[in-house]
Design a protein around this motif. Structure first.
Motif, PDB file in Angstrom:
ATOM      1  N   PRO A  38       4.211   9.133  -6.661  1.00 27.43           N
ATOM      2  CA  PRO A  38       3.793   7.719  -6.639  1.00 27.43           C
ATOM      3  C   PRO A  38       4.138   6.974  -7.912  1.00 27.43           C
ATOM      4  N   LEU A  39       4.186   7.682  -9.047  1.00 23.63           N
ATOM      5  CA  LEU A  39       4.538   7.040 -10.312  1.00 23.63           C
ATOM      6  C   LEU A  39       5.842   6.263 -10.171  1.00 23.63           C
ATOM      7  N   LEU A  40       6.817   6.847  -9.481  1.00 27.25           N
ATOM      8  CA  LEU A  40       8.146   6.256  -9.405  1.00 27.25           C
ATOM      9  C   LEU A  40       8.182   4.979  -8.576  1.00 27.25           C
ATOM     10  N   SER A  41       7.282   4.857  -7.599  1.00 26.76           N
ATOM     11  CA  SER A  41       7.399   3.711  -6.702  1.00 26.76           C
ATOM     12  C   SER A  41       6.185   2.798  -6.694  1.00 26.76           C
ATOM     13  N   THR A  42       5.143   3.126  -7.451  1.00 24.98           N
ATOM     14  CA  THR A  42       3.968   2.246  -7.479  1.00 24.98           C
ATOM     15  C   THR A  42       3.584   1.785  -8.876  1.00 24.98           C
ATOM     16  N   ASP A  43       3.928   2.566  -9.917  1.00 24.91           N
ATOM     17  CA  ASP A  43       3.574   2.172 -11.276  1.00 24.91           C
ATOM     18  C   ASP A  43       4.385   0.934 -11.677  1.00 24.91           C
ATOM     19  N   PRO A  44       3.746  -0.086 -12.279  1.00 18.44           N
ATOM     20  CA  PRO A  44       4.457  -1.320 -12.613  1.00 18.44           C
ATOM     21  C   PRO A  44       5.679  -1.125 -13.499  1.00 18.44           C
TER      22      PRO A  44
ATOM     23  N   GLU B 112       0.815  -1.211   0.000  1.00 19.08           N
ATOM     24  CA  GLU B 112       0.000   0.000   0.000  1.00 19.08           C
ATOM     25  C   GLU B 112       0.847   1.259   0.000  1.00 19.08           C
ATOM     26  N   ALA B 113       1.979   1.222   0.695  1.00 17.73           N
ATOM     27  CA  ALA B 113       2.791   2.429   0.874  1.00 17.73           C
ATOM     28  C   ALA B 113       3.855   2.531  -0.210  1.00 17.73           C
ATOM     29  N   PRO B 114       4.062   3.718  -0.763  1.00 20.46           N
ATOM     30  CA  PRO B 114       5.134   3.884  -1.738  1.00 20.46           C
ATOM     31  C   PRO B 114       6.496   3.852  -1.057  1.00 20.46           C
ATOM     32  N   ARG B 115       7.513   3.603  -1.832  1.00 20.55           N
ATOM     33  CA  ARG B 115       8.879   3.635  -1.329  1.00 20.55           C
ATOM     34  C   ARG B 115       9.160   5.037  -0.772  1.00 20.55           C
ATOM     35  N   PRO B 116       9.605   5.172   0.483  1.00 19.45           N
ATOM     36  CA  PRO B 116       9.788   6.511   1.051  1.00 19.45           C
ATOM     37  C   PRO B 116      10.675   7.425   0.216  1.00 19.45           C
ATOM     38  N   ALA B 117      11.739   6.891  -0.370  1.00 16.13           N
ATOM     39  CA  ALA B 117      12.657   7.727  -1.130  1.00 16.13           C
ATOM     40  C   ALA B 117      12.006   8.350  -2.351  1.00 16.13           C
ATOM     41  N   ASP B 118      10.930   7.758  -2.846  1.00 18.29           N
ATOM     42  CA  ASP B 118      10.240   8.265  -4.033  1.00 18.29           C
ATOM     43  C   ASP B 118       8.791   8.635  -3.738  1.00 18.29           C
ATOM     44  N   ALA B 119       8.491   8.893  -2.465  1.00 19.34           N
ATOM     45  CA  ALA B 119       7.094   9.082  -2.073  1.00 19.34           C
ATOM     46  C   ALA B 119       6.468  10.328  -2.684  1.00 19.34           C
ATOM     47  N   ARG B 120       7.261  11.332  -3.058  1.00 16.44           N
ATOM     48  CA  ARG B 120       6.693  12.556  -3.625  1.00 16.44           C
ATOM     49  C   ARG B 120       5.964  12.268  -4.929  1.00 16.44           C
TER      50      ARG B 120
END
Length: 887
Positions: free
Chosen positions: A840-846, A830-838
């Protein structure tokens, strides 16, 4: 071809004799805007050679490109160019803002990743996301120019060019069939909703070495070989003929590129365009660019030059992919044209499988899958950050005989005292775009991580920076090319010991070589950075840039002298590590016993000064810099920062039982303590049963005694102070509401807590040690706490986090800090990677989430990555933490 068990291990072992490292990813991501290319009067490297010149102007010292390979002399380069059909220029190199353009200093504005690599460079994977719309060069410049230092940076994703998936996923895989036989696969995937076309231009060129001397070397040439094995009129083979006869053959598989054409120009400056002067060739460096983008007649119809590209236009349906296949071989190793690609897929599959096997041995199987991905990509980024670094300072200061002489006074701009430095080496760089040059203390951290996968190369790099063509004759180490004379923390001894240990603790020849050079550097420090001859050291900014209220490197002597808690602690640490080295070497050669005693005594003298001469504040339970003003006043710089935590790293644990025959050292050390009983508080002896009816005696030598350590940690390891969810902050969050102010020479300086990007213009405005989390000091603190724990044992506990009421051993605290740092790169369902949290594309998009970016530093509250966005150098320490993690 099937993968060979242990194949990568054998390649590393045979790397030098077998030539496996002769070819590698040694091509810089950026050569424009660097000191080496700056021949200005004022030292403004960014304006002297801007990005807009890079496609048209020949580099003097090295080359740059995307997804690049070269030989270790960078005589030739292989890279990738792309064109989406609408950009004003080919995409040949990554775009970013120069220091004056960015609201937080230099700042690359592209998205690419180093996904995989092996130490022998037998397998490498690189990925880039290229917009299908026109690249918004002007928008990025203008939007950032309109933002203040208090605002966030305007990034490429903010422009909307990735909306609806309208971009290309470009992946480049390299695999070696042999040391000098390189396979290159370029895969383009259309992430957009519609069919689109992309121009792909794998490029080969020679570094220009012929334009700088009155009697230049013979000029190489790339030409169409005449091979038409694929049929038709398209050229699918290039012959790169070199004066030394070590020719190359580059082939493209016609079945993957049926419409391919070969384009040729010269790697020479377009002088008419840039300077209004006649060109030496009608086909200058930007000839291929102008031909593809504008249809200009700027490529050589005779199919020859010093720069060439295969040009293929690929039309790809939505969600589809196409690939190009190429093979670069030394002519004597090149397979026949008819079978050049027969084993292509097998070789790539085998090398990738061998890489999997290699990393399965390096990264513990007990690591979580996400941690294994983080570690592997951190290692990959470190290996991709190897760069060919060429810089002859004497020649650079004097200028080339074929060019106008540098302006008067230029030698006073920078590096005028480093004429001996002449580099022509492959070196691990901090960041291949923002910091494409070596930095001495960065390199030390790089080598510790690298030692887990390639200890021999790590050792060679540490020895290299101490060689006579780098180290100043007076013993100083070069800091970095912007100013070799600046001063970085002396951590080379720590790095050498860690590499020695990771390698198995057997290579005493390496330890001896590096010990002798470090003796000279230690002496330079004691002779030059102890102004009062009182074992309290100055040093300057010490790599921590703007952590202090004033620039510690530029304080005029008529104003005063700043005695620094961190510099003093670094020297205490240095003495301990040289003591450790001397003791290890004494086990093989008694001649080192005397110098071991010297460093035993020297450490105690420094530790006593650090604790008893004004750096320690009893009320605050913290160490501070102390400013001695010329009028006699003393002003403590009461900033609660990493400066005051560096003393904690000055600790060494050694097993007295392992000293064997070092009775003389023990007796002389005891005699010294008997004469100086006040020093005893810095030596702590622990006696435990050895399980065999005897005793195990361990000694802890520490600048900070256990009682003071507990006091410091109580004030530091609070979430309201220096303990971030993601590690130790560089400055305490307490300063958010309690800024420190000091007036020096009529000017008030202020430091407060800045968890994100810097609002200061110091050091170009692109660095911030005023709140964010940085990896290097965190790792040193973690290792030190584990050392304390090894001596003090399970009974020594601290409240952690402070105020929680829960007691932990120092080892448990270290483990938790390590976990906080690792968590920066690990996202949940559920949570995005903290380093890329600003974003979501960077840490949640497949298409993005498995591509990990290693930033320079991290927001002290949120963990968002900041600064350089490919700082795989010291941030690669996360791999070191994962590999050494206590399970």
């Amino acid at each position: 071809m099937t993968p060979s068990s242990g194949a990568e291990r054998r390649r590393i072992a045979d790397a030098e004799a077998g030539g496996w490292r002769d070819w590698g990813p040694y091509l810089a991501e950026r050569a424009w805007g660097t000191v080496r290319e700056d021949y200005s009067a004022d030292g403004d490297a960014w304006r002297f050679f801007p990005h807009d010149h890079a496609r048209s102007r020949t580099y003097r010292w090295n080359e740059d490109g995307m997804a690049g390979f070269s030989d270790d002399q960078q005589s030739w380069c292989l890279g990738l160019a792309l064109w989406n059909g609408v950009d004003p220029i080919l995409k040949e190199r990554m775009f970013g803002l120069s220091g004056p353009e960015g609201n937080h200093g230099e700042d690359v504005k592209e998205y690419w990743w180093y996904l995989d690599a092996t130490p022998s460079h037998s397998w490498q994977r690189w990925r880039y996301h290229y917009p299908q719309a026109a690249f918004p060069y002007e928008q990025l410049i203008e939007a950032n120019a309109g933002r203040s230092k208090e605002e966030t940076e305007f990034e490429l994703v903010d422009t909307g060019v990735f909306d609806d998936g309208r971009y290309w996923v470009v992946t480049v895989d390299y695999a070696k069939a042999g040391p000098h036989d390189l396979l290159m696969r370029v895969t383009v995937e259309n992430a957009g909703p519609e069919t689109a076309s992309i121009h792909v231009l794998p490029s080969l060129w020679f570094r220009n070495v012929w334009d700088w001397d009155l009697e230049p070397p013979a000029k190489p040439v790339i030409r169409a070989s005449g091979d038409r094995s694929g049929g038709g009129d398209g050229v699918d083979t290039l012959l790169a003929a070199r004066p030394d006869g070590d020719d190359l053959v580059l082939r493209i598989d016609r079945s993957s590129a049926p419409g391919v054409e070969a384009l040729f120009c010269e790697n020479e400056t377009n002088r008419e365009l840039l300077f209004g002067e006649p060109n030496t060739t009608p086909y200058p460096k930007d000839g291929i660019n102008d031909h593809v983008v504008a249809g200009a007649a700027t490529v050589n119809p005779e199919l020859r030059g010093t720069k060439a590209a295969f040009h293929e236009t690929l039309t790809v349906p939505a969600g589809g992919r196409r690939e190009l296949r190429l093979r670069l071989s030394r002519a004597q190793d090149a397979p026949p044209a008819a079978t050049a690609f027969a084993d292509f897929d097998e070789v790539l599959a085998a090398r990738e499988a061998e890489a999997d096997e290699f990393y399965a041995e390096v990264i513990p199987a007990t690591s979580a899958p996400e941690e294994r991905r983080v570690a592997r990509q951190a290692f990959a980024g470190l290996l991709w950050s190897k760069q060919f670094f060429h810089f002859d300072v004497r020649r650079w200061l004097a200028g080339d005989p074929t060019a106008p002489p540098p302006p008067p006074g230029r030698q006073a701009v920078r590096n005028g005292d480093w004429r001996h430095l002449s580099s022509h080496d492959v070196i691990l760089m901090p960041d291949p775009w923002e910091y494409p040059w070596f930095a001495a203390w960065d390199l030390a951290f790089h080598c510790v991580t690298l030692a887990h996968i390639d200890p021999e190369y790590a050792k060679a790099q540490l020895i290299l920076i101490l060689r006579e063509w780098y180290m100043h004759p007076n013993g100083q180490l070069p800091a970095y090319e912007w100013d070799f004379g600046d001063v970085n923390p002396p951590i080379e001894a720590w790095a050498a010991l860690r590499v020695f240990e990771i390698d198995g603790g057997r290579d005493y020849h390496f330890l001896g070589r590096i010990f002798h050079k470090l003796l000279m550097n230690f002496t330079w420090w004691t002779n030059n950075k102890d102004h009062g001859d009182n074992n309290l050291f100055e040093g300057g900014f010490m790599g921590l840039d703007n952590i202090a209220p004033l620039d510690r490197s530029t304080l005029p002597p008529e104003v005063g002298v700043l005695e620094q808690a961190d510099s003093t602690a670094w020297m205490a640490t240095y003495a301990l590590h040289l003591l450790d080295m001397a003791l290890l070497l004494t086990m093989h050669d008694r001649a080192y016993e005397d110098v071991a005693t010297k460093f035993f005594e020297h450490f105690l003298v420094i530790a006593a000064s650090a604790n008893d001469a004004g750096l320690w504040d009893e009320d605050d339970a913290f160490y501070y810099d102390l400013l001695h003003l010329a009028d006699g006043r003393e002003v403590p710089m009461k900033v609660r920062s990493l400066v005051g935590l560096v003393p904690v790293t000055a600790a060494l644990v050694f097993d007295r039982g392992q000293m064997g025959r070092l009775q003389e050292f023990v007796e002389r050390g005891q005699a010294f303590l008997n004469r100086n009983p006040a020093y005893r508080k810095h030596v702590h002896i622990r006696v435990d049963p050895d399980g065999q009816g005897g005793e195990r005696v361990s000694s802890l030598m520490a600048l900070v005694d256990p009682e003071r350590l507990t006091q410091i940690l109580t004030g530091v390891l609070s979430t309201e102070r220096m303990l971030s969810p993601f590690g130790v902050r560089s400055i305490s969050a307490w300063h958010r509401d309690h800024p420190f102010r000091v007036e020096v020479d009529g000017v008030e300086a202020v430091v407060d807590y800045e968890p994100g990007e810097s609002t200061s213009a110091l050091f170009g405005g692109n660095s911030n040690w005023r709140g964010p989390v940085w990896f290097p000091l965190n790792v040193l603190i973690i290792e030190s706490l584990r050392g304390y724990n090894a001596n003090l044992g399970e009974t020594h506990r601290v409240e952690y986090p402070a105020g929680s009421g829960v007691q932990h051993t120092l080892g448990e605290v270290a483990d938790d800090l390590s976990g906080r740092l690792i968590s920066l790169f690990v996202g949940g369902p559920e949570a995005p990677r903290p380093a890329d949290a600003r974003y979501p594309l960077l840490s949640t998009d497949p298409r993005w989430r498995d591509n990990i970016t290693f930033y320079e530093f991290y927001h002290g509250d949120t963990g968002q990555g900041l600064g350089a966005s490919h700082q795989t150098g010291w941030t690669a320490l996360v791999a070191h933490l994962i590999v050494t993690k206590r399970r």
